[in-house]
Design a protein around this motif. Structure first.
Motif, mmCIF file in Angstrom:
data_model
loop_
_atom_site.group_PDB
_atom_site.id
_atom_site.type_symbol
_atom_site.label_atom_id
_atom_site.label_comp_id
_atom_site.label_asym_id
_atom_site.label_seq_id
_atom_site.Cartn_x
_atom_site.Cartn_y
_atom_site.Cartn_z
ATOM 1 N N ARG A 215 0.823 -1.212 0.000
ATOM 2 C CA ARG A 215 0.000 0.000 0.000
ATOM 3 C C ARG A 215 0.857 1.262 0.000
ATOM 4 O O ARG A 215 0.463 2.284 -0.549
ATOM 5 C CB ARG A 215 -0.895 0.038 1.241
ATOM 6 C CG ARG A 215 -1.929 -1.061 1.326
ATOM 7 C CD ARG A 215 -2.757 -0.899 2.596
ATOM 8 N NE ARG A 215 -1.929 -1.048 3.796
ATOM 9 C CZ ARG A 215 -2.293 -0.618 5.007
ATOM 10 N NH1 ARG A 215 -3.439 0.018 5.173
ATOM 11 N NH2 ARG A 215 -1.503 -0.813 6.044
ATOM 12 N N PHE A 216 2.016 1.191 0.651
ATOM 13 C CA PHE A 216 2.796 2.403 0.900
ATOM 14 C C PHE A 216 3.983 2.570 -0.051
ATOM 15 O O PHE A 216 4.208 3.655 -0.573
ATOM 16 C CB PHE A 216 3.286 2.412 2.347
ATOM 17 C CG PHE A 216 2.189 2.278 3.362
ATOM 18 C CD1 PHE A 216 1.044 3.061 3.279
ATOM 19 C CD2 PHE A 216 2.286 1.364 4.397
ATOM 20 C CE1 PHE A 216 0.022 2.945 4.212
ATOM 21 C CE2 PHE A 216 1.275 1.240 5.342
ATOM 22 C CZ PHE A 216 0.132 2.023 5.246
ATOM 23 N N ILE A 217 4.778 1.524 -0.236
ATOM 24 C CA ILE A 217 5.931 1.603 -1.139
ATOM 25 C C ILE A 217 5.730 0.559 -2.226
ATOM 26 O O ILE A 217 5.806 -0.643 -1.968
ATOM 27 C CB ILE A 217 7.256 1.359 -0.394
ATOM 28 C CG1 ILE A 217 7.430 2.365 0.750
ATOM 29 C CG2 ILE A 217 8.432 1.470 -1.365
ATOM 30 C CD1 ILE A 217 8.672 2.132 1.583
ATOM 31 N N GLY A 224 11.931 0.813 -10.434
ATOM 32 C CA GLY A 224 12.348 0.922 -9.041
ATOM 33 C C GLY A 224 11.151 0.988 -8.117
ATOM 34 O O GLY A 224 10.365 0.042 -8.045
ATOM 35 N N TYR A 225 10.947 2.143 -7.472
ATOM 36 C CA TYR A 225 9.900 2.274 -6.456
ATOM 37 C C TYR A 225 9.216 3.629 -6.537
ATOM 38 O O TYR A 225 9.800 4.609 -6.990
ATOM 39 C CB TYR A 225 10.497 2.110 -5.051
ATOM 40 C CG TYR A 225 11.170 0.780 -4.824
ATOM 41 C CD1 TYR A 225 10.427 -0.356 -4.514
ATOM 42 C CD2 TYR A 225 12.555 0.656 -4.944
ATOM 43 C CE1 TYR A 225 11.042 -1.583 -4.317
ATOM 44 C CE2 TYR A 225 13.178 -0.567 -4.746
ATOM 45 C CZ TYR A 225 12.413 -1.681 -4.433
ATOM 46 O OH TYR A 225 13.024 -2.894 -4.243
ATOM 47 N N ARG A 226 7.969 3.658 -6.040
ATOM 48 C CA ARG A 226 7.264 4.918 -5.829
ATOM 49 C C ARG A 226 6.324 4.743 -4.651
ATOM 50 O O ARG A 226 6.047 3.627 -4.210
ATOM 51 C CB ARG A 226 6.485 5.347 -7.072
ATOM 52 C CG ARG A 226 5.246 4.519 -7.384
ATOM 53 C CD ARG A 226 4.441 5.173 -8.504
ATOM 54 N NE ARG A 226 3.262 4.405 -8.867
ATOM 55 C CZ ARG A 226 2.088 4.488 -8.232
ATOM 56 N NH1 ARG A 226 1.951 5.287 -7.183
ATOM 57 N NH2 ARG A 226 1.056 3.758 -8.627
ATOM 58 N N MET A 227 5.813 5.861 -4.137
ATOM 59 C CA MET A 227 4.862 5.802 -3.034
ATOM 60 C C MET A 227 3.508 5.314 -3.531
ATOM 61 O O MET A 227 3.089 5.615 -4.651
ATOM 62 C CB MET A 227 4.683 7.176 -2.385
ATOM 63 C CG MET A 227 5.865 7.645 -1.570
ATOM 64 S SD MET A 227 6.300 6.570 -0.172
ATOM 65 C CE MET A 227 4.844 6.728 0.878
ATOM 66 N N GLY A 228 2.814 4.575 -2.663
ATOM 67 C CA GLY A 228 1.429 4.211 -2.921
ATOM 68 C C GLY A 228 0.506 5.172 -2.193
ATOM 69 O O GLY A 228 0.955 6.038 -1.436
#
Length: 230
Positions: A215-217, A224-228
């Motif tokens: 839910r969050f990352i 790569g990654y982003r905020m949820g």
């Protein structure tokens, strides 16, 4: 003014080689060779950076790191003999800022120290106040450097907080691992980008985030990654 680096390793010859490279880079270096001496030296002459071996006599590197974190916010680079130790050390949350696996190039270590010193220090600096960033039940308070989930405080390391702060600052952006390293560890950092995955994994665990459906990352495949949104 030169920065102070404390080198802690029971292999005295290696400690002296590290010290010579750091001194050539303009740092004021002190060497000690066991855990209790490291804690005493850091109290007597507070360092900017500690290069700390994991396998020390009397007090090991983990315990030294924990004791240092009770009275100093200096940068800590942990030296370990095995690459598989890095995941465990990050998971323990001992408070080190970076990890270097032996054998390593002294020039690489100097580059990491240089990059680390370019990171903004939080202690004594003026921080512009801003509202806490909200992602569902997750709150990231950059001003107070606090993280809560559903009102419950979450204990994170400095590096974990910096990683979360970077992601939450631009929540719609998908960050590559290299972009996160440049933001959190510094543009001069060299090493295995897998360290980002390790920190994200432990941060998810602390936030109660399911890696299969976070839910969050969120993982962005191939990037790569982003905020949820939480």
């Amino acid at each position: 003014m030169s920065t102070r680096v404390l080198v802690v390793d029971d292999e005295q010859s290696l400690a002296k080689v590290i010290a010579s490279y750091l001194e050539r880079d303009g740092h004021d270096v002190e060497c000690v060779f066991d855990g209790p001496a490291a804690v005493d030296a850091a109290r007597a002459r507070p360092p900017d950076v500690v290069v700390l071996d994991l396998g020390l006599p009397e007090l090991d590197g983990i315990e030294v790191c924990r004791q240092l974190r009770t009275f100093t916010d200096c940068y800590i680079v942990m030296l370990t003999a095995r690459s598989d130790e890095v995941d465990r050390l990050v998971g323990l949350g001992v408070g080190a800022d970076d990890y270097v696996v032996k054998p390593f190039s002294p020039r690489e270590l100097v580059a990491r120290v240089r990059a680390m010193l370019r990171r903004p220090r939080t202690t004594g600096s003026v921080v512009r106040e801003e509202p806490a960033r909200a992602f569902g039940p997750l709150r990231v308070d950059v001003t107070a450097r606090e993280v809560t989930v559903a009102g419950r405080p979450v204990e994170v390391t400095r590096t974990e907080f910096d990683l979360l702060a970077a992601l939450s600052a631009r929540p719609r952006m998908a960050f590559s691992r290299r972009q996160l390293i440049d933001t959190v560890w510094g543009e001069g950092w060299v090493g295995d980008e897998h360290l980002v995955d390790v920190h994200v994994g432990h941060l998810r665990r602390k936030l109660g985030d399911n890696p299969a459906a976070p839910r969050f990352i969120r993982t962005v495949r191939g990037v790569g990654y982003r905020m949820g949104e939480g």
